[in-house]
Write a protein that holds these residues in place. Structure first.
Motif, PDB file in Angstrom:
ATOM      1  N   TYR A  36      47.454  27.779  24.796  1.00 47.12           N
ATOM      2  CA  TYR A  36      46.890  26.559  24.228  1.00 47.12           C
ATOM      3  C   TYR A  36      48.029  25.625  23.848  1.00 47.12           C
ATOM      4  O   TYR A  36      49.015  26.048  23.240  1.00 47.12           O
ATOM      5  CB  TYR A  36      46.097  26.887  22.963  1.00 47.12           C
ATOM      6  CG  TYR A  36      44.704  27.413  23.192  1.00 47.12           C
ATOM      7  CD1 TYR A  36      43.669  26.532  23.479  1.00 47.12           C
ATOM      8  CD2 TYR A  36      44.425  28.763  23.093  1.00 47.12           C
ATOM      9  CE1 TYR A  36      42.376  27.001  23.674  1.00 47.12           C
ATOM     10  CE2 TYR A  36      43.140  29.247  23.289  1.00 47.12           C
ATOM     11  CZ  TYR A  36      42.120  28.352  23.576  1.00 47.12           C
ATOM     12  OH  TYR A  36      40.858  28.822  23.755  1.00 47.12           O
ATOM     13  N   ARG A  74      40.215  23.962  20.786  1.00 44.97           N
ATOM     14  CA  ARG A  74      39.992  24.706  19.556  1.00 44.97           C
ATOM     15  C   ARG A  74      41.091  24.407  18.558  1.00 44.97           C
ATOM     16  O   ARG A  74      42.028  23.681  18.849  1.00 44.97           O
ATOM     17  CB  ARG A  74      40.077  26.213  19.853  1.00 44.97           C
ATOM     18  CG  ARG A  74      38.980  26.780  20.687  1.00 44.97           C
ATOM     19  CD  ARG A  74      39.146  28.284  20.799  1.00 44.97           C
ATOM     20  NE  ARG A  74      39.907  28.853  19.701  1.00 44.97           N
ATOM     21  CZ  ARG A  74      40.624  29.951  19.774  1.00 44.97           C
ATOM     22  NH1 ARG A  74      40.704  30.606  20.911  1.00 44.97           N
ATOM     23  NH2 ARG A  74      41.264  30.406  18.727  1.00 44.97           N
ATOM     24  N   TYR A  75      40.967  24.987  17.392  1.00 45.30           N
ATOM     25  CA  TYR A  75      42.044  24.969  16.423  1.00 45.30           C
ATOM     26  C   TYR A  75      42.496  26.408  16.285  1.00 45.30           C
ATOM     27  O   TYR A  75      41.663  27.298  16.155  1.00 45.30           O
ATOM     28  CB  TYR A  75      41.566  24.435  15.078  1.00 45.30           C
ATOM     29  CG  TYR A  75      41.277  22.958  15.101  1.00 45.30           C
ATOM     30  CD1 TYR A  75      42.201  22.061  14.603  1.00 45.30           C
ATOM     31  CD2 TYR A  75      40.105  22.471  15.643  1.00 45.30           C
ATOM     32  CE1 TYR A  75      41.957  20.702  14.630  1.00 45.30           C
ATOM     33  CE2 TYR A  75      39.847  21.114  15.676  1.00 45.30           C
ATOM     34  CZ  TYR A  75      40.778  20.238  15.161  1.00 45.30           C
ATOM     35  OH  TYR A  75      40.527  18.894  15.201  1.00 45.30           O
ATOM     36  N   VAL A  76      43.795  26.650  16.328  1.00 45.93           N
ATOM     37  CA  VAL A  76      44.249  28.031  16.285  1.00 45.93           C
ATOM     38  C   VAL A  76      45.062  28.382  15.045  1.00 45.93           C
ATOM     39  O   VAL A  76      45.313  29.543  14.786  1.00 45.93           O
ATOM     40  CB  VAL A  76      45.084  28.419  17.530  1.00 45.93           C
ATOM     41  CG1 VAL A  76      44.209  28.409  18.762  1.00 45.93           C
ATOM     42  CG2 VAL A  76      46.264  27.491  17.703  1.00 45.93           C
ATOM     43  N   HIS A  80      44.834  23.999  10.554  1.00 46.71           N
ATOM     44  CA  HIS A  80      43.914  23.169  11.338  1.00 46.71           C
ATOM     45  C   HIS A  80      44.411  21.743  11.474  1.00 46.71           C
ATOM     46  O   HIS A  80      43.641  20.802  11.398  1.00 46.71           O
ATOM     47  CB  HIS A  80      42.527  23.154  10.700  1.00 46.71           C
ATOM     48  CG  HIS A  80      41.854  24.467  10.740  1.00 46.71           C
ATOM     49  ND1 HIS A  80      40.618  24.658  11.279  1.00 46.71           N
ATOM     50  CD2 HIS A  80      42.271  25.675  10.330  1.00 46.71           C
ATOM     51  CE1 HIS A  80      40.290  25.927  11.178  1.00 46.71           C
ATOM     52  NE2 HIS A  80      41.284  26.565  10.602  1.00 46.71           N
ATOM     53  N   GLU A  83      44.519  19.886  17.116  1.00 51.00           N
ATOM     54  CA  GLU A  83      43.639  20.570  18.056  1.00 51.00           C
ATOM     55  C   GLU A  83      44.471  20.998  19.264  1.00 51.00           C
ATOM     56  O   GLU A  83      45.441  20.347  19.604  1.00 51.00           O
ATOM     57  CB  GLU A  83      42.531  19.612  18.494  1.00 51.00           C
ATOM     58  CG  GLU A  83      41.410  20.309  19.223  1.00 51.00           C
ATOM     59  CD  GLU A  83      40.214  19.378  19.430  1.00 51.00           C
ATOM     60  OE1 GLU A  83      39.125  19.896  19.687  1.00 51.00           O
ATOM     61  OE2 GLU A  83      40.390  18.157  19.332  1.00 51.00           O
ATOM     62  N   HIS A  94      43.306  34.564  20.307  1.00 55.06           N
ATOM     63  CA  HIS A  94      43.232  34.149  18.909  1.00 55.06           C
ATOM     64  C   HIS A  94      44.616  34.297  18.318  1.00 55.06           C
ATOM     65  O   HIS A  94      45.469  34.967  18.890  1.00 55.06           O
ATOM     66  CB  HIS A  94      42.238  35.009  18.141  1.00 55.06           C
ATOM     67  CG  HIS A  94      40.921  35.090  18.804  1.00 55.06           C
ATOM     68  ND1 HIS A  94      40.120  33.992  18.980  1.00 55.06           N
ATOM     69  CD2 HIS A  94      40.274  36.127  19.381  1.00 55.06           C
ATOM     70  CE1 HIS A  94      39.040  34.350  19.627  1.00 55.06           C
ATOM     71  NE2 HIS A  94      39.103  35.638  19.886  1.00 55.06           N
ATOM     72  N   CYS A 131      35.526  29.657  17.547  1.00 55.43           N
ATOM     73  CA  CYS A 131      36.920  29.443  17.178  1.00 55.43           C
ATOM     74  C   CYS A 131      37.201  30.310  15.969  1.00 55.43           C
ATOM     75  O   CYS A 131      36.407  30.359  15.044  1.00 55.43           O
ATOM     76  CB  CYS A 131      37.101  27.974  16.841  1.00 55.43           C
ATOM     77  SG  CYS A 131      38.229  27.625  15.511  1.00 55.43           S
ATOM     78  N   CYS A 133      40.488  31.729  13.354  1.00 60.56           N
ATOM     79  CA  CYS A 133      41.894  31.706  12.966  1.00 60.56           C
ATOM     80  C   CYS A 133      42.083  32.743  11.874  1.00 60.56           C
ATOM     81  O   CYS A 133      41.272  32.837  10.972  1.00 60.56           O
ATOM     82  CB  CYS A 133      42.293  30.361  12.391  1.00 60.56           C
ATOM     83  SG  CYS A 133      41.568  28.959  13.221  1.00 60.56           S
TER      84      CYS A 133
END
Lengths: 151, 151
Positions: A36, A74-76, A80, A83, A94, A131, A133
């Motif tokens: 990502y 997504r946000y990982v 946050h 993106e 993840h 999503c 985290c």
DNA sequence: CTACGTGCAAATCATTTGCACGTAA
DNA sequence: TTACGTGCAAATGATTTGCACGTAG
């Protein structure tokens, strides 16, 4: 398996969007990256190939790609802040961010898929995206804390 | 069970922080709310009791509370626009945002905990916090789509 | 040719911060 | 008394948008 550039361009055409050098360039960049990336990182990579590409176009293009399902977004990280994006349908990824050393640990697991399936069965909903985290301690820091009795 | 106001104020004192009317007010507001609220919502509620409370103080106070473990903070919607807060250690809550009707569906499940435990076992890491957001169709929209053959 | 895409700079929106004043301890 | 907390307004940082120009089809 991951989307091909051809498939993505077909999707664009089918929806009445034009194939521009900028869109093709971003597709090439995404296709060469399993991880990502955030908009800024993608912008930097694009800039190496074509210094005229603007950050605004990167954002507009990524949003379009996301709408057409060309990219997952997504946000990982737990903050946050930014993106992140990658070509659709790569293996699940993840991250756990270590609060001790700051490292970001990649976690391969289909746990989220299984979670989604359970939700479908129990609640009658349909999950199309998810999503997650994690915050905590990476393996090394966990080990160190354990050894020094701090855990 | 959820943290009491007394416990929270003791935590503040133990760490050398002062008990101010603003901090007490925010604790009272959070104690009367099981759901996650964002800073703006908390600010509105605070404003009803004391019109002089500022949004900046709400943010500063919530961040302090998060640091001391008085509140949990997460992102619950897929857009990840605003962070949300609640008193620590309530039951797990996740949300699915319906892309068809926009409804936000509350999901009670300990799936994320189980996921965290698996990670601990398989990877040697330690999970202290997690956040998950789901996108998809709520039960009604799923049913409608199924009935109309659109699924 | 012309509707769509782009670069640029300005706008947005949640959140943070600098500063001078106020107040809990 | 005095270090910490607060309100206010301005700053920040990611992302979006208005506009005039450029170009894919």
């Amino acid at each position: 398996m991951t989307l091909t550039i051809d498939k993505a361009e077909t999707l664009l055409r089918e929806h009445g969007y034009k194939i521009t050098p900028q869109r093709t360039l971003l597709l090439q960049i995404m296709a060469g990256q399993a991880a990502y990336l955030d908009a800024e990182e993608i912008f930097q990579l694009a800039h190496l190939q074509d210094a005229s590409v603007s950050l605004a176009t990167v954002y507009r293009t990524l949003n379009l790609f996301a709408e057409l399902g060309i990219v997952d977004h997504r946000y990982v990280s737990p903050e946050h802040r930014r993106e992140v994006f990658r070509l659709s349908a790569g293996p699940e990824q993840h991250y756990l961010t270590c609060v001790r050393c700051g490292k970001r640990v990649l976690i391969h697991t289909d746990l989220l898929n299984r979670m989604a399936h359970e939700l479908v069965r129990h609640k009658g909903v349909m999950v199309t995206g998810a999503c997650a985290c994690f915050t905590g301690y990476c393996a090394e820091c966990t080990e160190t804390l354990r050894r020094t009795g701090k855990l």
